[in-house]
Design an enzyme around this catalytic site. Structure first.
Site, PDB file in Angstrom:
ATOM      1  N   ASN A 191       0.879  -1.171   0.000  1.00  0.00           N
ATOM      2  CA  ASN A 191       0.000   0.000   0.000  1.00  0.00           C
ATOM      3  C   ASN A 191       0.912   1.216   0.000  1.00  0.00           C
ATOM      4  OD1 ASN A 191      -1.766   2.053   0.507  1.00  0.00           O
ATOM      5  ND2 ASN A 191      -2.712   1.120   2.303  1.00  0.00           N
ATOM      6  N   LYS A 244       3.222   0.846   3.208  1.00  0.00           N
ATOM      7  CA  LYS A 244       2.936  -0.222   4.164  1.00  0.00           C
ATOM      8  C   LYS A 244       3.003  -1.551   3.434  1.00  0.00           C
ATOM      9  CE  LYS A 244      -0.527   2.430   6.535  1.00  0.00           C
ATOM     10  NZ  LYS A 244      -1.904   2.593   6.510  1.00  0.00           N
ATOM     11  N   ARG A 279      -2.527  -2.069  -3.484  1.00  0.00           N
ATOM     12  CA  ARG A 279      -3.730  -1.268  -3.281  1.00  0.00           C
ATOM     13  C   ARG A 279      -3.661  -0.089  -4.256  1.00  0.00           C
ATOM     14  NH1 ARG A 279      -4.936   3.272   1.055  1.00  0.00           N
ATOM     15  NH2 ARG A 279      -7.132   3.550   0.610  1.00  0.00           N
ATOM     16  N   HIS A 291     -12.749   3.000   0.215  1.00  0.00           N
ATOM     17  CA  HIS A 291     -12.728   1.937   1.246  1.00  0.00           C
ATOM     18  C   HIS A 291     -13.435   0.683   0.733  1.00  0.00           C
ATOM     19  CE1 HIS A 291     -12.632   5.208   4.628  1.00  0.00           C
ATOM     20  NE2 HIS A 291     -11.407   4.792   4.376  1.00  0.00           N
ATOM     21  N   GLY A 298     -12.984   5.093  10.810  1.00  0.00           N
ATOM     22  CA  GLY A 298     -11.586   5.272  11.196  1.00  0.00           C
ATOM     23  C   GLY A 298     -11.270   6.746  11.081  1.00  0.00           C
ATOM     24  N   ASN A 299     -10.010   7.079  10.897  1.00  0.00           N
ATOM     25  CA  ASN A 299      -9.660   8.474  10.701  1.00  0.00           C
ATOM     26  C   ASN A 299     -10.340   8.984   9.419  1.00  0.00           C
ATOM     27  OD1 ASN A 299      -8.327  10.848  11.291  1.00  0.00           O
ATOM     28  ND2 ASN A 299      -6.680  10.315   9.865  1.00  0.00           N
ATOM     29  N   ARG A 333     -11.387  15.687   7.874  1.00  0.00           N
ATOM     30  CA  ARG A 333     -12.179  16.083   6.702  1.00  0.00           C
ATOM     31  C   ARG A 333     -13.580  16.499   7.147  1.00  0.00           C
ATOM     32  NH1 ARG A 333     -10.829  10.673   3.990  1.00  0.00           N
ATOM     33  NH2 ARG A 333      -8.694  10.962   3.283  1.00  0.00           N
ATOM     34  N   ASP A 390      -7.846  12.485  16.790  1.00  0.00           N
ATOM     35  CA  ASP A 390      -7.863  11.129  17.333  1.00  0.00           C
ATOM     36  C   ASP A 390      -8.966  11.021  18.385  1.00  0.00           C
ATOM     37  OD1 ASP A 390      -7.244   8.820  19.017  1.00  0.00           O
ATOM     38  OD2 ASP A 390      -5.374   8.723  17.875  1.00  0.00           O
ATOM     39  N   PHE A 391      -9.854  10.047  18.194  1.00  0.00           N
ATOM     40  CA  PHE A 391     -11.005   9.921  19.087  1.00  0.00           C
ATOM     41  C   PHE A 391     -10.612   9.590  20.526  1.00  0.00           C
ATOM     42  CE2 PHE A 391     -15.258  10.268  17.240  1.00  0.00           C
ATOM     43  CZ  PHE A 391     -14.883  10.742  15.994  1.00  0.00           C
ATOM     44  N   ARG A 392      -9.415   8.997  20.713  1.00  0.00           N
ATOM     45  CA  ARG A 392      -9.004   8.698  22.090  1.00  0.00           C
ATOM     46  C   ARG A 392      -8.729  10.001  22.843  1.00  0.00           C
ATOM     47  NH1 ARG A 392      -5.164   4.045  19.831  1.00  0.00           N
ATOM     48  NH2 ARG A 392      -5.092   5.633  18.236  1.00  0.00           N
ATOM     49  N   GLY A 444     -14.757   2.107  14.900  1.00  0.00           N
ATOM     50  CA  GLY A 444     -15.893   1.176  14.866  1.00  0.00           C
ATOM     51  C   GLY A 444     -15.599  -0.108  15.635  1.00  0.00           C
ATOM     52  N   GLU A 445     -14.335  -0.521  15.621  1.00  0.00           N
ATOM     53  CA  GLU A 445     -13.973  -1.780  16.293  1.00  0.00           C
ATOM     54  C   GLU A 445     -13.705  -1.592  17.776  1.00  0.00           C
ATOM     55  OE1 GLU A 445     -10.641  -3.509  14.167  1.00  0.00           O
ATOM     56  OE2 GLU A 445     -11.626  -3.099  12.263  1.00  0.00           O
ATOM     57  N   GLU A 497      -7.971  -5.219   5.333  1.00  0.00           N
ATOM     58  CA  GLU A 497      -7.836  -4.879   3.906  1.00  0.00           C
ATOM     59  C   GLU A 497      -6.671  -5.634   3.272  1.00  0.00           C
ATOM     60  OE1 GLU A 497      -8.460  -0.693   5.267  1.00  0.00           O
ATOM     61  OE2 GLU A 497      -9.097  -0.420   3.198  1.00  0.00           O
TER      62      GLU A 497
HETATM   63  P1  AMP Z   1      -8.069   3.906  11.545  1.00  0.00           P
HETATM   64  O1  AMP Z   1      -8.032   5.029  10.551  1.00  0.00           O
HETATM   65  O2  AMP Z   1      -8.960   2.781  11.134  1.00  0.00           O
HETATM   66  O3  AMP Z   1      -6.701   3.454  11.973  1.00  0.00           O
HETATM   67  O4  AMP Z   1      -8.757   4.506  12.865  1.00  0.00           O
HETATM   68  C1  AMP Z   1      -8.210   5.579  13.585  1.00  0.00           C
HETATM   69  C2  AMP Z   1      -9.228   6.079  14.611  1.00  0.00           C
HETATM   70  O5  AMP Z   1      -9.621   4.988  15.448  1.00  0.00           O
HETATM   71  C3  AMP Z   1      -8.642   7.155  15.533  1.00  0.00           C
HETATM   72  O6  AMP Z   1      -9.585   8.209  15.719  1.00  0.00           O
HETATM   73  C4  AMP Z   1      -8.439   6.427  16.831  1.00  0.00           C
HETATM   74  O7  AMP Z   1      -8.631   7.256  17.935  1.00  0.00           O
HETATM   75  C5  AMP Z   1      -9.521   5.376  16.812  1.00  0.00           C
HETATM   76  N1  AMP Z   1      -9.081   4.250  17.646  1.00  0.00           N
HETATM   77  C6  AMP Z   1      -8.092   3.370  17.362  1.00  0.00           C
HETATM   78  N2  AMP Z   1      -7.937   2.516  18.408  1.00  0.00           N
HETATM   79  C7  AMP Z   1      -8.840   2.878  19.337  1.00  0.00           C
HETATM   80  C8  AMP Z   1      -9.178   2.409  20.643  1.00  0.00           C
HETATM   81  N3  AMP Z   1      -8.533   1.383  21.185  1.00  0.00           N
HETATM   82  N4  AMP Z   1     -10.197   3.030  21.316  1.00  0.00           N
HETATM   83  C9  AMP Z   1     -10.846   4.057  20.757  1.00  0.00           C
HETATM   84  N5  AMP Z   1     -10.560   4.559  19.547  1.00  0.00           N
HETATM   85  C10 AMP Z   1      -9.587   3.986  18.852  1.00  0.00           C
END
Ligand code: AMP
Length: 398
Positions: free
Chosen positions: A7, A14, A91, A180, A210-211, A241, A283-285, A333-334, A384
């Site tokens: 990718n 990656k 990819r 996606h 995700g992001n 975005r 970042d959602f965390r 989502g996960e 993916e």
């Molecule tokens: P991705 O683009 O699929 O890697 O997702 C990134 C997003 O997922 C970021 O906003 C992260 O904060 C969120 N994320 C990843 N791991 C966790 C986790 N363990 N708990 C909550 N959010 C997470």
């Protein structure tokens, strides 16, 4: 057969080497800062520690050479020679209208991908550089292109035509493509399989959060609508975005802030979304931590994000005239049970109910709705790279 999945971005790459018989990852890693000072490769053999090596990588060819050297290294490598790589799966972000499925790469296909550069100027040229570099280093190994847009090529016209003069579609191919696709395809198939149902008789909504984030409506195994558009900017509010906005905001901001079109696009792609709303982080965390400390804009950003997801789910229930399963996938989502719970709370009227304990899960295939919920809600981790390896194997074994 071992499949090398690549990718390739503009300054990063990656990779994963996957044994397609056992579907195990033999090694994986990342090259960063390609073409920039301080480039490095992070390589991790299965069951081993991450190994970081700083090394100049002025071009993608050097980066791929580093990947191949790491995989065949006498100490930490996982294969004896490159002859053990049976195929490479790349990819590719944009396949335009030309590719509704993956394809073995040859000169004609590379030309067609190049023709799509206008549609994905940040991604396709980088993908092509990676493919050509791989071809130079492994001239006898078959290569396959797996397109992010391909899965959504089944959308009907009414879903992909914008309310613009039609000639923009005929002259320039301006339409919704969606992205996606590899993830939406993988997760919808896995959802049906996990629930023991026939995908050809299911209405599934996949929430790839995700992001970058997008939603798709998958009816009988086919994507019939998705939230991203001509580019990945449309749809959900994302990390940085904006997603859907009133197009007039662009003119308004250009005048108020003295921005040209590049400046406006930069704001919409890189300074907006939950980062722009919160002023804190994409970042959602971090947003969750901020929300716990009472940061009002962090709380608002999460609410806006969830509300937009819920509105899209509602619209896709209408598009499919029903839904059997909703699947959450990707980083958020996960892993984020609070986001899932808030989104599903909008569908109480439809009889969707989550099991609080099941919903506390992270990163595993799991039904998170109650036994009497009218719709099955589940968490299905996306993969993916595995999807690309499967597509690659299927094409090269023909
Ligand atoms: P991705 O683009 O699929 O890697 O997702 C990134 C997003 O997922 C970021 O906003 C992260 O904060 C969120 N994320 C990843 N791991 C966790 C986790 N363990 N708990 C909550 N959010 C997470």
């Amino acid at each position: 057969m071992n499949v090398l999945v690549i990718n390739c971005g503009s300054s990063s790459l990656k990779f994963q080497l996957i044994d397609s018989d056992s579907e195990q990852v033999l090694a994986k890693g990342l090259c960063e800062r390609i073409g920039i000072d301080g480039s490095r490769i992070v390589y991790q053999p299965a069951g081993g520690e991450k190994i970081t090596t700083e090394s100049p990588m002025p071009t993608h060819k050097q980066a791929i050479q580093m990947v191949l050297d790491s995989l065949t290294d006498s100490k930490n490598g996982v294969i004896a020679s490159l002859e053990e790589v049976g195929a490479v799966g790349h990819r590719v972000v944009h396949g335009g209208e030309k590719y509704a499925s993956s394809v073995v790469l040859d000169d004609t296909v590379l030309e067609a991908i190049e023709e799509c550069n206008d549609l994905a100027p940040l991604h396709n040229p980088a993908n092509l550089i990676g493919i050509r570099a791989c071809q130079e280093l492994m001239p006898d190994t078959p290569m396959v292109g797996v397109f992010d847009t391909a899965f959504h090529q089944t959308m009907p016209e009414k879903a992909y035509i914008y309310g613009l003069p039609y000639r923009y579609y005929t002259d320039y191919k301006v339409r919704k493509y969606g992205f996606h696709g590899t993830s939406h395809s993988f997760v919808s198939k896995r959802t049906a399989e996990f629930l023991g149902k026939d995908i050809n008789q299911m209405k599934i909504i996949v929430c790839h959060l995700g992001n970058g984030a997008s939603i798709s409506a998958v009816c009988n195994g086919k994507s019939i609508d998705t939230s991203m558009g001509l580019t990945p900017l449309e749809g959900l509010v994302m990390g940085t975005r904006s997603g859907d906005i009133d197009p007039s905001i662009m003119e308004f901001l250009a005048k108020k802030e003295g921005l040209d079109i590049e400046g406006v696009m930069n704001v919409l792609n890189k300074e907006s979304g939950v980062y722009g709303i919160s002023g804190l982080s994409s970042d959602f965390r971090d947003l969750e931590a901020g929300a716990k400390e009472g940061n009002k804009r962090a709380i608002l950003a999460r609410k806006v994000f969830n509300y937009r997801v819920a509105k899209y789910i509602g619209s896709y229930i209408a598009a499919m005239n029903g839904v059997d399963a909703i699947a959450f996938t990707a980083g958020l989502g996960e892993n984020d049970s609070a986001v899932r719970a808030d989104i599903c709370s909008y569908f109480g009227y439809m009889g969707i109910a989550l099991d609080e304990e099941a919903n506390s899960c992270r990163g595993e295939d799991k039904v998170i709705s109650t036994a009497d919920s009218k719709v099955t809600v589940c968490v299905i981790p996306t993969n993916e790279e595995l999807a690309i390896a499967r597509e690659t194997l299927a094409l090269v074994s023909k």
